[in-house]
Scaffold this motif. Structure first.
Motif, PDB file in Angstrom:
ATOM      1  N   ARG A 114       3.982   7.847   0.441  1.00  0.00           N
ATOM      2  CA  ARG A 114       2.554   8.017   0.691  1.00  0.00           C
ATOM      3  C   ARG A 114       1.991   6.644   1.017  1.00  0.00           C
ATOM      4  N   GLN A 124       3.172  11.321  -8.847  1.00  0.00           N
ATOM      5  CA  GLN A 124       3.238   9.875  -9.050  1.00  0.00           C
ATOM      6  C   GLN A 124       4.216   9.584 -10.182  1.00  0.00           C
ATOM      7  N   GLU A 139       3.526   3.983  -1.643  1.00  0.00           N
ATOM      8  CA  GLU A 139       3.844   4.475  -2.979  1.00  0.00           C
ATOM      9  C   GLU A 139       4.805   5.650  -2.835  1.00  0.00           C
ATOM     10  N   LEU A 193      -5.339   8.671   0.614  1.00  0.00           N
ATOM     11  CA  LEU A 193      -3.889   8.818   0.611  1.00  0.00           C
ATOM     12  C   LEU A 193      -3.432   9.497   1.908  1.00  0.00           C
ATOM     13  N   GLN A 249       0.804  -1.225   0.000  1.00  0.00           N
ATOM     14  CA  GLN A 249       0.000   0.000   0.000  1.00  0.00           C
ATOM     15  C   GLN A 249       0.839   1.278   0.000  1.00  0.00           C
ATOM     16  N   ASN A 285      -1.468   4.495   0.671  1.00  0.00           N
ATOM     17  CA  ASN A 285      -2.823   4.307   0.162  1.00  0.00           C
ATOM     18  C   ASN A 285      -3.564   3.400   1.134  1.00  0.00           C
TER      19      ASN A 285
END
Ligand code: C2E
Ligand code: CA
Ligand code: CA
Ligand code: CA
Length: 278
Positions: free
Chosen positions: A62, A264, A40, A70, A38, A64
């Motif tokens: 981050r 991202q 990122e 987030l 989860q 998720n």
């Protein structure tokens, strides 16, 4: 009065247990998050003051979290440190950054990536071997891997911290002192730290346009850093006015929303491959 007292008690006891439950849920979910993939990394570009070229990116984690969206790092890194999860989480960050650097390199984009290190990671006995292994496994040019540490690493055992920093330097890793100027011992230690760069804390940058004394302090720190052979990155640059003032102070690199928010990987790749510069 008695009635009221009882009501108040039940109110507090209810809200307390709700907070406690939320905290337990958070802990539980955080412990599972790594295995559940989860986390990122978002990437924020750093820009050369001289010609606007991108000198690299900073990787910012981050989470998720299912049903919660987030979650920013300030809301779970301290907990991960408390729960002893930070070493494993940090290891994932370093490997992910190395993997991404290799992926970009294979597309002809030589981009350095900076990762943030918690004090517990720096003092962990296996860090140096692990970093050496990852550099090899992903064929990373060691200098392209940047690590950002804060002055809080010096609180516990400064000699040991310096030893570990030196071992990372010996591998060729590029080191920065993050949030520089917020720790009270900055100046005293700076000369002794085997680092390449300092990152001026955003709290300075926010004030340089409005507060001349803050601007003087900033200029002084930059001059001192340069005297010691260190590069200077300004973090949290949000306005052109700040950029101009910092350029006048001969700051080397800018990072901040003026250029880009953290992105991202897909957006970062696009940003990195767009032509730009002077
Ligand atoms: P930091 O290392 O000082 O990172 C800079 C923070 O400032 C980031 O917040 C970034 O999104 C934000 N920022 C950048 N430019 C601007 C700007 O122009 N204006 C404003 N207002 N903010 C800006 P983020 O991503 O929420 O990260 C917060 C902190 O969490 C980081 O502060 C770092 O201390 C920690 N962190 C993030 N990723 C990691 C990680 O992988 N490991 C560890 N140990 N800590 C991490
Ligand atoms: Ca940082
Ligand atoms: Ca910082
Ligand atoms: Ca910070």
């Amino acid at each position: 009065a008695k009635e009221q007292g009882r009501n108040r008690w039940s109110f507090y006891s209810h809200s307390l247990s709700k907070a406690a439950t939320e905290r337990l849920d958070l802990e539980h979910d955080l412990r599972a998050a790594l295995t559940a993939q989860q986390f990122e990394l978002y990437y924020q570009p750093k820009v050369a003051a001289s010609d606007g070229r991108i000198t690299g990116v900073e990787a910012l984690i981050r989470w998720n979290r299912p049903d919660h969206g987030l979650i920013p790092p300030d809301r779970f890194i301290p907990l991960a440190e408390q729960l002893g999860l930070i070493v494993e989480m940090g290891d994932w960050v370093i490997e992910q950054a190395c993997r991404q650097m290799a992926a970009w390199a294979s597309e002809g984009m030589l981009v350095s990536i900076a990762v943030n290190l918690s004090p517990a990671q720096l003092s962990h006995p296996s860090l140096i071997d692990r970093v050496a292994t990852l550099i090899k496994a992903y064929s990373i040019r060691p200098g392209m891997l940047h690590m950002e540490v804060t002055e809080s690493m010096m609180l516990n055992d400064p000699e040991e911290a310096i030893k570990h920093l030196q071992a990372l330097r010996d591998l060729g890793v590029t080191l920065s002192i993050d949030d520089f100027g917020t720790g009270y011992s900055s100046m005293a230690y700076l000369k002794r730290l085997p680092v390449n760069k300092i990152k001026l804390d955003r709290s300075f940058i926010q004030q340089i346009a409005s507060d001349p004394r803050e601007a003087d302090l900033c200029a002084g720190i930059i001059a001192l850093a340069h005297k010691l052979g260190l590069g200077v990155v300004a973090e949290g640059v949000e306005t052109q006015e700040q950029q101009q003032i910092l350029t006048g102070m001969e700051c080397d690199v800018f990072q901040g929303y003026l250029f880009s928010k953290p992105m991202q990987v897909a957006a970062a790749t696009e940003y990195l491959s767009a032509p730009r510069g002077a």
